[in-house]
Design a protein around this motif. Sequence first.
Motif, mmCIF file in Angstrom:
data_model
loop_
_atom_site.group_PDB
_atom_site.id
_atom_site.type_symbol
_atom_site.label_atom_id
_atom_site.label_comp_id
_atom_site.label_asym_id
_atom_site.label_seq_id
_atom_site.Cartn_x
_atom_site.Cartn_y
_atom_site.Cartn_z
ATOM 1 N N ASN A 1 38.258 43.544 44.902
ATOM 2 C CA ASN A 1 38.831 42.471 45.780
ATOM 3 C C ASN A 1 40.365 42.582 45.301
ATOM 4 N N PHE A 2 41.307 43.196 46.228
ATOM 5 C CA PHE A 2 42.563 43.201 45.633
ATOM 6 C C PHE A 2 43.422 42.271 46.359
ATOM 7 N N MET B 1 34.659 40.906 42.851
ATOM 8 C CA MET B 1 35.865 40.317 42.729
ATOM 9 C C MET B 1 36.578 40.862 41.801
ATOM 10 N N ASP B 2 36.438 41.470 40.757
ATOM 11 C CA ASP B 2 37.199 41.873 39.666
ATOM 12 C C ASP B 2 37.630 43.383 40.126
ATOM 13 N N ASN B 3 36.913 44.339 40.754
ATOM 14 C CA ASN B 3 37.188 45.713 40.812
ATOM 15 C C ASN B 3 37.320 46.008 42.271
ATOM 16 N N GLU C 1 28.859 39.325 41.828
ATOM 17 C CA GLU C 1 30.118 38.512 42.171
ATOM 18 C C GLU C 1 31.305 38.954 41.270
ATOM 19 N N GLU C 2 31.263 38.782 40.057
ATOM 20 C CA GLU C 2 32.094 39.257 39.064
ATOM 21 C C GLU C 2 32.724 40.834 39.258
ATOM 22 N N GLN C 3 31.811 41.420 39.354
ATOM 23 C CA GLN C 3 32.060 42.870 39.453
ATOM 24 C C GLN C 3 32.816 43.061 40.637
ATOM 25 N N TYR D 1 32.710 40.620 51.486
ATOM 26 C CA TYR D 1 32.521 41.080 49.953
ATOM 27 C C TYR D 1 31.034 40.767 49.359
ATOM 28 N N GLN E 1 34.374 51.516 45.458
ATOM 29 C CA GLN E 1 35.730 51.590 44.478
ATOM 30 C C GLN E 1 36.951 52.529 44.910
#
Length: 225
Positions: free
Chosen positions: A62-63, A58-60, A54-56, A43, A26
């Motif tokens: 992957n920018f 892509m949300d936190n 995957e959700e964690q 990723y 992070q």
Amino acid sequence: MAATGGDLQQSGVDLGDQASLQRGAQLYMNYCSGCHSLKYLRYSRIAEDLGLTEEQVMDNLNFTGAKFGEQVMVSMPEANATEWFGKMPPDLSLISRVRGSDWIYTYLKSFYLDESSTLGWNNKLFPAVSMPNPLWELQGLQHAEFGEPDATGERPVTGLKVTQPGSLDPQAFDQSVRDITAFLEYAGEPAALKRQSMGVWVILFLAAFTFLAWLLKKEYWRDVH
């Protein structure tokens, strides 16, 4: 070490500490991935190895809008990077294998303000570095303490002192740098995590095989005698 500014500090990273790796991922994505890619790491692999969904990821983490199965790349155009830094910042996938974890840890803690530098920053471990301190908000503003001039007239940096605290106290900042260092060590060789866990089973197998071989030898020689 002498060519890069001094002694290295022990990083103390632990690849078995999954929470540290998650925090390091992070922090890296928030403070480093805007300039530095990890082109050999995907990723999806981060999610699998670090126990994230995957959700964690892509949300936190992957920018850049990349897909889940794609590599960690930067969105900064090379033309802008060349204008700002003189060249495109290097990929850091293998930095831990080239420099070592202690070097990374020491480097991230060794930035100091330098008005004579183009970017306003310098680094005790890597003098004349061509990048600013990415963690200054966390660490605070650090200044160098200089010794007596040497034979060339240069005043060596003998120490570093935080003159304006950041958002983290020194202990918390050290831990954050340790987390980033651990993540970069993992990125250099993701298979190391599975190799460590697999090593336990290999040792157990060898122990069991040795015991069975001993029983077989004992039974064989009993018949011979």
